[in-house]
Design a protein around this motif. Structure first.
Motif, PDB file in Angstrom:
ATOM      1  N   TYR A   3       0.845  -1.172   0.000  1.00  0.00           N
ATOM      2  CA  TYR A   3       0.000   0.000   0.000  1.00  0.00           C
ATOM      3  C   TYR A   3       0.890   1.235   0.000  1.00  0.00           C
ATOM      4  O   TYR A   3       1.946   1.241   0.629  1.00  0.00           O
ATOM      5  N   HIS A  17      -3.471  -6.205   3.587  1.00  0.00           N
ATOM      6  CA  HIS A  17      -3.800  -5.469   2.357  1.00  0.00           C
ATOM      7  C   HIS A  17      -4.387  -6.468   1.374  1.00  0.00           C
ATOM      8  O   HIS A  17      -3.713  -7.399   0.959  1.00  0.00           O
ATOM      9  N   HIS A  19      -7.161  -7.137  -2.128  1.00  0.00           N
ATOM     10  CA  HIS A  19      -8.058  -6.734  -3.198  1.00  0.00           C
ATOM     11  C   HIS A  19      -9.283  -7.626  -3.059  1.00  0.00           C
ATOM     12  O   HIS A  19      -9.228  -8.653  -2.387  1.00  0.00           O
ATOM     13  N   HIS A  82      -8.844  -1.391  -2.869  1.00  0.00           N
ATOM     14  CA  HIS A  82      -7.939  -1.791  -1.792  1.00  0.00           C
ATOM     15  C   HIS A  82      -8.709  -1.883  -0.479  1.00  0.00           C
ATOM     16  O   HIS A  82      -9.466  -0.976  -0.132  1.00  0.00           O
ATOM     17  N   VAL A  84      -7.572  -2.310   3.334  1.00  0.00           N
ATOM     18  CA  VAL A  84      -6.329  -2.245   4.090  1.00  0.00           C
ATOM     19  C   VAL A  84      -6.633  -2.105   5.577  1.00  0.00           C
ATOM     20  O   VAL A  84      -7.418  -1.245   5.986  1.00  0.00           O
TER      21      VAL A  84
END
Length: 171
Positions: A3, A17, A19, A82, A84
């Motif tokens: 990130y 992190h 997707h 993203h 996170v």
């Protein structure tokens, strides 16, 4: 892919992190195969006519538009989304041309739940439901390894240092 560090504060570290799960790309891959296969088939049919050049250009243009709209756009959307978890907050950013994001400080998170249907359990993903100081819970769909993410969020919001089972295991 890490990130971007410029979005983190000095003492903040990325814990998780992710997707969205790759299952979001199943339909675009199917469309890719159908459009390419159908385009090749139609191009060979059109080749035997007197307007072959115009027909092949039309097939290529329509196929290109379909591929950009139904394959490339979902892939870019998936890649630029993203999820996170850091030591200080939960961040979700999504979008290509119009970026939207939400940051929830760890101190504001009240509870974290996960929901996994049969398909999600088979594929290893699920929905993460975060209840914070806001009025209604936030749902994040298609999070890979959702139970691990839920556990890591709990670990980051929990103040008990003796309750760090995951870190003790070296994961």
């Amino acid at each position: 892919m890490a990130y971007p560090d410029d979005l983190l504060s000095d003492d903040e570290q990325v814990v998780v992190h992710k997707h969205p799960h790759w299952k979001m790309l199943i339909f675009p891959v199917f469309v890719l195969l159908v459009v390419v296969g159908g385009g090749i088939y139609l191009a060979t049919l059109v080749q035997q006519t007197e307007w072959a050049m115009i027909g092949q250009i039309a097939i290529a243009v329509v196929g290109g538009i379909l591929l950009i709209w139904l394959v490339l756009a979902p892939f870019v959307r998936w890649r630029t989304t993203h999820f996170v978890v850091t030591t200080h907050r939960l961040m979700v950013q999504e979008g290509v041309l119009k970026r939207t994001g939400i940051d929830i400080p760890m101190s504001r998170i009240n509870s974290v739940r996960s929901v996994r249907g049969l398909t999600d359990r088979l594929l290893g993903c699920g929905t993460l439901i975060v209840e914070s100081a806001s009025d209604e819970p936030l749902e994040f769909d298609d999070i890979p390894r959702v139970e691990y993410v839920r556990t890591m969020l709990y670990r980051e919001t929990n103040d008990d240092p003796n309750d760090d089972y995951v870190r003790k295991q070296g994961r």
